[in-house]
Motif scaffolding. Structure first.
Motif, mmCIF file in Angstrom:
data_model
loop_
_atom_site.group_PDB
_atom_site.id
_atom_site.type_symbol
_atom_site.label_atom_id
_atom_site.label_comp_id
_atom_site.label_asym_id
_atom_site.label_seq_id
_atom_site.Cartn_x
_atom_site.Cartn_y
_atom_site.Cartn_z
ATOM 1 N N ILE A 278 -4.427 4.014 7.009
ATOM 2 C CA ILE A 278 -3.450 2.922 7.069
ATOM 3 C C ILE A 278 -4.123 1.656 7.560
ATOM 4 O O ILE A 278 -3.877 0.554 7.044
ATOM 5 C CB ILE A 278 -2.255 3.314 7.957
ATOM 6 C CG1 ILE A 278 -1.424 4.416 7.279
ATOM 7 C CG2 ILE A 278 -1.374 2.097 8.239
ATOM 8 C CD1 ILE A 278 -0.318 4.984 8.144
ATOM 9 N N ASP A 279 -4.997 1.785 8.561
ATOM 10 C CA ASP A 279 -5.742 0.620 9.041
ATOM 11 C C ASP A 279 -6.568 0.011 7.902
ATOM 12 O O ASP A 279 -6.644 -1.219 7.758
ATOM 13 C CB ASP A 279 -6.661 1.012 10.194
ATOM 14 C CG ASP A 279 -5.903 1.271 11.488
ATOM 15 O OD1 ASP A 279 -4.714 0.890 11.565
ATOM 16 O OD2 ASP A 279 -6.493 1.862 12.412
ATOM 17 N N ALA A 280 -7.191 0.881 7.102
ATOM 18 C CA ALA A 280 -8.035 0.396 6.006
ATOM 19 C C ALA A 280 -7.205 -0.257 4.900
ATOM 20 O O ALA A 280 -7.617 -1.268 4.305
ATOM 21 C CB ALA A 280 -8.861 1.547 5.437
ATOM 22 N N PRO B 26 0.802 -1.223 0.000
ATOM 23 C CA PRO B 26 0.000 0.000 0.000
ATOM 24 C C PRO B 26 0.836 1.275 0.000
ATOM 25 O O PRO B 26 1.865 1.371 0.677
ATOM 26 C CB PRO B 26 -0.824 -0.112 1.281
ATOM 27 C CG PRO B 26 -0.041 -1.014 2.171
ATOM 28 C CD PRO B 26 0.690 -1.961 1.271
ATOM 29 N N VAL B 27 0.360 2.251 -0.777
ATOM 30 C CA VAL B 27 0.942 3.594 -0.835
ATOM 31 C C VAL B 27 -0.210 4.590 -0.691
ATOM 32 O O VAL B 27 -1.173 4.545 -1.455
ATOM 33 C CB VAL B 27 1.678 3.853 -2.166
ATOM 34 C CG1 VAL B 27 2.345 5.230 -2.131
ATOM 35 C CG2 VAL B 27 2.693 2.757 -2.459
ATOM 36 N N ILE B 28 -0.104 5.478 0.279
ATOM 37 C CA ILE B 28 -1.141 6.486 0.513
ATOM 38 C C ILE B 28 -0.611 7.839 0.057
ATOM 39 O O ILE B 28 0.495 8.243 0.435
ATOM 40 C CB ILE B 28 -1.537 6.524 1.998
ATOM 41 C CG1 ILE B 28 -2.115 5.160 2.414
ATOM 42 C CG2 ILE B 28 -2.559 7.630 2.261
ATOM 43 C CD1 ILE B 28 -2.433 5.043 3.896
ATOM 44 N N LEU B 29 -1.406 8.542 -0.752
ATOM 45 C CA LEU B 29 -1.014 9.834 -1.310
ATOM 46 C C LEU B 29 -1.579 10.949 -0.444
ATOM 47 O O LEU B 29 -2.792 11.062 -0.274
ATOM 48 C CB LEU B 29 -1.529 9.964 -2.751
ATOM 49 C CG LEU B 29 -1.260 8.766 -3.682
ATOM 50 C CD1 LEU B 29 -1.801 9.055 -5.080
ATOM 51 C CD2 LEU B 29 0.229 8.430 -3.726
ATOM 52 N N VAL B 30 -0.689 11.777 0.086
ATOM 53 C CA VAL B 30 -1.079 12.842 1.012
ATOM 54 C C VAL B 30 -0.914 14.183 0.305
ATOM 55 O O VAL B 30 0.205 14.637 0.049
ATOM 56 C CB VAL B 30 -0.234 12.804 2.304
ATOM 57 C CG1 VAL B 30 -0.724 13.860 3.291
ATOM 58 C CG2 VAL B 30 -0.294 11.410 2.936
ATOM 59 N N GLY B 31 -2.024 14.817 -0.023
ATOM 60 C CA GLY B 31 -1.986 16.071 -0.759
ATOM 61 C C GLY B 31 -1.487 17.231 0.082
ATOM 62 O O GLY B 31 -1.581 17.231 1.311
ATOM 63 N N GLY B 32 -0.978 18.237 -0.596
ATOM 64 C CA GLY B 32 -0.578 19.465 0.056
ATOM 65 C C GLY B 32 -1.705 20.488 0.018
ATOM 66 O O GLY B 32 -2.890 20.140 -0.062
ATOM 67 N N ALA B 33 -1.355 21.751 0.065
ATOM 68 C CA ALA B 33 -2.359 22.811 0.077
ATOM 69 C C ALA B 33 -3.186 22.782 -1.198
ATOM 70 O O ALA B 33 -2.654 22.647 -2.299
ATOM 71 C CB ALA B 33 -1.670 24.165 0.227
ATOM 72 N N MET B 34 -4.514 22.876 -1.031
ATOM 73 C CA MET B 34 -5.459 22.977 -2.147
ATOM 74 C C MET B 34 -5.538 21.724 -3.022
ATOM 75 O O MET B 34 -6.046 21.773 -4.130
ATOM 76 C CB MET B 34 -5.164 24.199 -3.028
ATOM 77 C CG MET B 34 -5.820 25.487 -2.551
ATOM 78 S SD MET B 34 -5.067 26.254 -1.122
ATOM 79 C CE MET B 34 -3.670 27.121 -1.827
#
Length: 263
Positions: free
Chosen positions: A84-86, A23-31
């Motif tokens: 992350i749990d999901a 798994p890779v989770i994409l964490v966006g920045g501002a806007m």
């Protein structure tokens, strides 16, 4: 179709899953959120095609995660814990811009993170006070409740043509509506200046890659160097990119290459 994870305070966090693999989770920045950020949506599909389970989500206060009682860095870390749990722990995190400082804070807080890839995190000087001052100013603008002023304040240290272009774009009303969700971006950047970085980041065990574009603002390579030097397993890379933006295929390939290189 969106799925939903429930954060500690009951906030529903909307996300999309593509692919199969680590798994890779994409964490966006501002806007950034899925409906407003086609580059990241395209990159998610390309990364998933390379053998990863990619989770692209709307941060609280944005998109389908619009309803939330509060907007703090702690809330945002709780959201990531639920995701992350999901997805299945541990998960790699890709943080774009100020999303990268959120990722650093999440990893330092002990979330089960397998790797970090951080794109042009706009860090100020180590132990500086500018981000803390920006947080105070942003909270004052938020309390006044004028969305245009909030976004203008948040963008005050960026190239002026960026703000001018944003004001003239059809997306300006969308940007002004998500003002409250910018608080954790600013809070996470203030956190990176709150103590010596080697101390702040000493608990981060995940291999970490700080990525910058070939053409970028002077602050970005300095920030990447600081991450590489102070995260225990940090390194730095440069990709073909300009103006704090990247091409989906280039970024997908760089993330995949880094993650495949790990034991």
């Amino acid at each position: 179709m969106s799925s939903f994870a429930t954060s500690r305070d009951g906030t529903r966090i909307a996300y999309t899953v593509e692919g199969s693999g680590p798994p890779v989770i994409l964490v966006g920045g501002a806007m950034q959120f899925r409906g407003f950020d086609p580059n990241t949506v395209a990159m998610a599909t390309m990364l998933a095609a390379q053998g990863f389970t990619v989770v692209n989500y709307d941060r609280r206060g944005r998109g389908e995660s619009a309803q939330a009682p509060s907007f703090t860095l702690a809330d945002t870390i709780d959201d990531l814990r639920a995701l992350i749990d999901a997805a299945g722990a541990p998960a790699a995190l890709f943080g774009s811009s100020s999303g990268g400082s959120i990722c650093l804070a999440a990893a330092a807080a002990g979330l089960p993170v397998s790797a970090l890839v951080l794109w042009e995190v706009p860090l100020g000087a180590e132990q500086g006070t500018d981000s803390a001052a920006n947080l105070v100013g942003l909270r004052e603008k938020l309390a006044a409740g004028i969305g245009d002023d909030v976004i203008a304040y948040y963008m005050k240290d960026m190239p002026p043509e960026w703000l001018e272009g944003a004001r003239k774009s059809p997306g300006w009303p969308v940007m002004t509506a998500m003002g409250p969700s910018l608080e954790p971006d600013t809070e996470s950047l203030a956190w990176t200046q709150s103590a010596p970085r080697a101390q702040l980041w000493s608990a981060i065990t995940a291999p970490t890659l700080a990525v910058v574009g070939e053409q970028t603002l002077p602050i970005m390579p300095l920030a990447a160097e600081s991450i590489a030097a102070n995260v225990p397993h940090g390194s730095m890379a440069t990709i073909p990119a300009a103006n704090h933006s990247w091409e989906p295929d280039v970024m997908a390939n760089r993330i995949a290459e880094f993650l495949r290189s790990l034991p």
